[in-house]
Design a protein around this motif. Structure first.
Motif, PDB file in Angstrom:
ATOM      1  N   THR A   1       0.817  -1.211   0.000  1.00  9.99           N
ATOM      2  CA  THR A   1       0.000   0.000   0.000  1.00  9.99           C
ATOM      3  C   THR A   1       0.851   1.260   0.000  1.00  9.99           C
ATOM      4  OG1 THR A   1      -1.738  -1.172   1.185  1.00  9.99           O
ATOM      5  CG2 THR A   1      -1.851   1.218   1.207  1.00  9.99           C
ATOM      6  N   TYR A   2       1.865   1.308   0.848  1.00  9.07           N
ATOM      7  CA  TYR A   2       2.672   2.528   0.956  1.00  9.07           C
ATOM      8  C   TYR A   2       3.538   2.751  -0.279  1.00  9.07           C
ATOM      9  CZ  TYR A   2       0.867   2.803   5.632  1.00  9.07           C
ATOM     10  OH  TYR A   2       0.009   2.898   6.691  1.00  9.07           O
ATOM     11  N   ALA A   3       3.932   1.693  -0.948  1.00  9.16           N
ATOM     12  CA  ALA A   3       4.657   1.849  -2.209  1.00  9.16           C
ATOM     13  C   ALA A   3       3.736   2.459  -3.264  1.00  9.16           C
ATOM     14  CB  ALA A   3       5.204   0.511  -2.689  1.00  9.16           C
ATOM     15  N   TYR A   4       2.477   2.050  -3.276  1.00  6.68           N
ATOM     16  CA  TYR A   4       1.517   2.636  -4.219  1.00  6.68           C
ATOM     17  C   TYR A   4       1.236   4.099  -3.881  1.00  6.68           C
ATOM     18  CZ  TYR A   4       0.669  -1.607  -6.815  1.00  6.68           C
ATOM     19  OH  TYR A   4       0.825  -2.704  -7.630  1.00  6.68           O
ATOM     20  N   VAL A   5       1.224   4.434  -2.601  1.00  8.57           N
ATOM     21  CA  VAL A   5       1.069   5.840  -2.198  1.00  8.57           C
ATOM     22  C   VAL A   5       2.247   6.653  -2.746  1.00  8.57           C
ATOM     23  CG1 VAL A   5       1.052   7.444  -0.243  1.00  8.57           C
ATOM     24  CG2 VAL A   5      -0.292   5.330  -0.130  1.00  8.57           C
ATOM     25  N   SER A   6       3.455   6.121  -2.608  1.00  8.05           N
ATOM     26  CA  SER A   6       4.636   6.817  -3.116  1.00  8.05           C
ATOM     27  C   SER A   6       4.593   6.940  -4.632  1.00  8.05           C
ATOM     28  CB  SER A   6       5.909   6.090  -2.680  1.00  8.05           C
ATOM     29  OG  SER A   6       6.040   6.158  -1.284  1.00  8.05           O
ATOM     30  N   LEU A   7       4.105   5.906  -5.315  1.00 10.58           N
ATOM     31  CA  LEU A   7       3.956   6.003  -6.770  1.00 10.58           C
ATOM     32  C   LEU A   7       2.980   7.110  -7.151  1.00 10.58           C
ATOM     33  CD1 LEU A   7       3.855   2.299  -8.022  1.00 10.58           C
ATOM     34  CD2 LEU A   7       5.582   4.025  -8.541  1.00 10.58           C
ATOM     35  N   LEU A   8       1.908   7.259  -6.382  1.00 12.37           N
ATOM     36  CA  LEU A   8       0.947   8.328  -6.667  1.00 12.37           C
ATOM     37  C   LEU A   8       1.600   9.705  -6.559  1.00 12.37           C
ATOM     38  CD1 LEU A   8      -2.327   7.120  -4.921  1.00 12.37           C
ATOM     39  CD2 LEU A   8      -1.944   7.421  -7.370  1.00 12.37           C
ATOM     40  N   THR A   9       2.524   9.864  -5.627  1.00 12.98           N
ATOM     41  CA  THR A   9       3.174  11.166  -5.479  1.00 12.98           C
ATOM     42  C   THR A   9       4.118  11.465  -6.646  1.00 12.98           C
ATOM     43  OG1 THR A   9       5.024  10.344  -4.145  1.00 12.98           O
ATOM     44  CG2 THR A   9       3.040  11.065  -2.958  1.00 12.98           C
ATOM     45  N   CYS A  10       4.409  10.475  -7.466  1.00 15.07           N
ATOM     46  CA  CYS A  10       5.249  10.664  -8.656  1.00 15.07           C
ATOM     47  C   CYS A  10       4.423  10.974  -9.902  1.00 15.07           C
ATOM     48  CB  CYS A  10       6.084   9.409  -8.923  1.00 15.07           C
ATOM     49  SG  CYS A  10       7.278   9.040  -7.632  1.00 15.07           S
ATOM     50  N   CYS A  11       3.116  10.812  -9.825  1.00 14.95           N
ATOM     51  CA  CYS A  11       2.241  10.985 -10.997  1.00 14.95           C
ATOM     52  C   CYS A  11       2.109  12.449 -11.390  1.00 14.95           C
ATOM     53  CB  CYS A  11       0.861  10.407 -10.714  1.00 14.95           C
ATOM     54  SG  CYS A  11       0.846   8.624 -10.528  1.00 14.95           S
ATOM     55  N   LYS A  12       2.232  12.693 -12.702  1.00 16.42           N
ATOM     56  CA  LYS A  12       2.074  14.050 -13.235  1.00 16.42           C
ATOM     57  C   LYS A  12       0.623  14.378 -13.551  1.00 16.42           C
ATOM     58  CE  LYS A  12       6.492  14.861 -15.469  1.00 16.42           C
ATOM     59  NZ  LYS A  12       7.164  15.145 -16.736  1.00 16.42           N
TER      60      LYS A  12
ATOM     61  N   PRO B   1      -3.804  12.961 -13.627  1.00 18.36           N
ATOM     62  CA  PRO B   1      -4.806  12.014 -13.137  1.00 18.36           C
ATOM     63  C   PRO B   1      -4.820  10.703 -13.925  1.00 18.36           C
ATOM     64  CG  PRO B   1      -5.748  14.205 -13.194  1.00 18.36           C
ATOM     65  CD  PRO B   1      -4.402  14.282 -13.873  1.00 18.36           C
ATOM     66  N   LEU B   2      -4.466  10.757 -15.201  1.00 14.52           N
ATOM     67  CA  LEU B   2      -4.422   9.531 -16.005  1.00 14.52           C
ATOM     68  C   LEU B   2      -3.374   8.563 -15.448  1.00 14.52           C
ATOM     69  CD1 LEU B   2      -5.553   8.106 -18.504  1.00 14.52           C
ATOM     70  CD2 LEU B   2      -3.747   9.196 -19.833  1.00 14.52           C
TER      71      LEU B   2
ATOM     72  N   TYR C   1      -5.411  14.832  -8.427  1.00 11.62           N
ATOM     73  CA  TYR C   1      -6.501  15.538  -9.120  1.00 11.62           C
ATOM     74  C   TYR C   1      -6.510  17.022  -8.745  1.00 11.62           C
ATOM     75  CZ  TYR C   1      -8.620  11.422 -11.160  1.00 11.62           C
ATOM     76  OH  TYR C   1      -8.851  10.307 -11.920  1.00 11.62           O
ATOM     77  N   ALA C   2      -6.324  17.315  -7.474  1.00  9.11           N
ATOM     78  CA  ALA C   2      -6.343  18.711  -7.026  1.00  9.11           C
ATOM     79  C   ALA C   2      -5.191  19.505  -7.637  1.00  9.11           C
ATOM     80  CB  ALA C   2      -6.275  18.759  -5.500  1.00  9.11           C
ATOM     81  N   ARG C   3      -4.004  18.901  -7.709  1.00 13.58           N
ATOM     82  CA  ARG C   3      -2.849  19.594  -8.313  1.00 13.58           C
ATOM     83  C   ARG C   3      -3.101  19.937  -9.769  1.00 13.58           C
ATOM     84  NH1 ARG C   3       1.449  15.653  -6.236  1.00 13.58           N
ATOM     85  NH2 ARG C   3       0.822  14.720  -8.172  1.00 13.58           N
TER      86      ARG C   3
ATOM     87  N   ASP D   1      -8.465  19.447 -11.381  1.00 11.87           N
ATOM     88  CA  ASP D   1      -9.658  18.660 -11.707  1.00 11.87           C
ATOM     89  C   ASP D   1     -10.416  18.334 -10.423  1.00 11.87           C
ATOM     90  OD1 ASP D   1     -11.590  16.966 -12.656  1.00 11.87           O
ATOM     91  OD2 ASP D   1     -10.202  15.505 -13.538  1.00 11.87           O
ATOM     92  N   TYR D   2     -11.190  19.297  -9.955  1.00 16.21           N
ATOM     93  CA  TYR D   2     -11.881  19.123  -8.683  1.00 16.21           C
ATOM     94  C   TYR D   2     -13.074  18.185  -8.802  1.00 16.21           C
ATOM     95  CZ  TYR D   2      -8.762  22.869  -7.521  1.00 16.21           C
ATOM     96  OH  TYR D   2      -7.623  23.606  -7.342  1.00 16.21           O
ATOM     97  N   ARG D   3     -13.687  18.128  -9.969  1.00 14.95           N
ATOM     98  CA  ARG D   3     -14.776  17.149 -10.174  1.00 14.95           C
ATOM     99  C   ARG D   3     -14.204  15.731 -10.132  1.00 14.95           C
ATOM    100  NH1 ARG D   3     -19.513  19.601 -10.975  1.00 14.95           N
ATOM    101  NH2 ARG D   3     -19.523  21.597 -12.044  1.00 14.95           N
ATOM    102  N   GLY D   4     -13.029  15.548 -10.710  1.00 11.56           N
ATOM    103  CA  GLY D   4     -12.372  14.243 -10.651  1.00 11.56           C
ATOM    104  C   GLY D   4     -12.026  13.860  -9.223  1.00 11.56           C
ATOM    105  N   ALA D   5     -11.605  14.843  -8.436  1.00 11.52           N
ATOM    106  CA  ALA D   5     -11.301  14.588  -7.024  1.00 11.52           C
ATOM    107  C   ALA D   5     -12.562  14.153  -6.278  1.00 11.52           C
ATOM    108  CB  ALA D   5     -10.704  15.831  -6.382  1.00 11.52           C
ATOM    109  N   GLU D   6     -13.684  14.749  -6.633  1.00  9.34           N
ATOM    110  CA  GLU D   6     -14.953  14.370  -6.012  1.00  9.34           C
ATOM    111  C   GLU D   6     -15.328  12.936  -6.386  1.00  9.34           C
ATOM    112  OE1 GLU D   6     -19.502  16.095  -5.602  1.00  9.34           O
ATOM    113  OE2 GLU D   6     -18.114  17.039  -7.002  1.00  9.34           O
TER     114      GLU D   6
END
Length: 132
Positions: free
Chosen positions: A41-52, A54-55, A83-85, A88-93
């Protein structure tokens, strides 16, 4: 693995200006030869922080589900952050709605399994500590 991903991200970018998913996965899977099955789980969290984008974050979420890795509050927070960065606030919702649905499904599965199994772990009795 999570620390390794974050160190790579910080050496090549920042959390606020991510490096992207592709270079990170290339490092993990090709160069370091870390199997995807070892990601938690935490590795996937770290991967999310690398994403440029939402895709890319969606791809990380799909990979997590394919690997059968459970989500947690940190995962969902990081996904909403992507999404917020991007503005895309609708996507965040939508992500928040997905979080509620997945959490509800996990809870219902857990309670159904618990009522069938009835094996509840008991705390281990520890002997008292000696007085000094």
């Amino acid at each position: 693995i999570s620390d390794f991903i974050r160190a790579y991200r910080d050496a090549h970018g920042k959390r606020t200006t991510p490096i992207g998913l592709v270079p990170t996965l290339e490092l993990l899977l090709r160069e370091s030869q870390i199997p995807r099955s070892s990601l938690g789980t935490y590795a996937y969290v770290s991967l999310l922080t690398c994403c440029k984008s939402p895709l890319e974050a969606r791809k990380v979420n799909e990979m997590r589900k394919e690997d059968g890795v459970r989500s947690n509050a940190y995962f969902w927070s990081a996904l909403v952050d992507v999404y917020a960065r991007s503005g895309d606030y609708r996507g965040a919702e939508v992500v928040l709605d997905e979080m509620l649905d997945e959490t509800k499904m996990e809870y219902e599965t857990w309670t159904a399994t618990d009522s069938i199994d009835q094996k509840v772990e008991k705390p281990i009795a520890m002997p008292p500590l000696p007085a000094y």
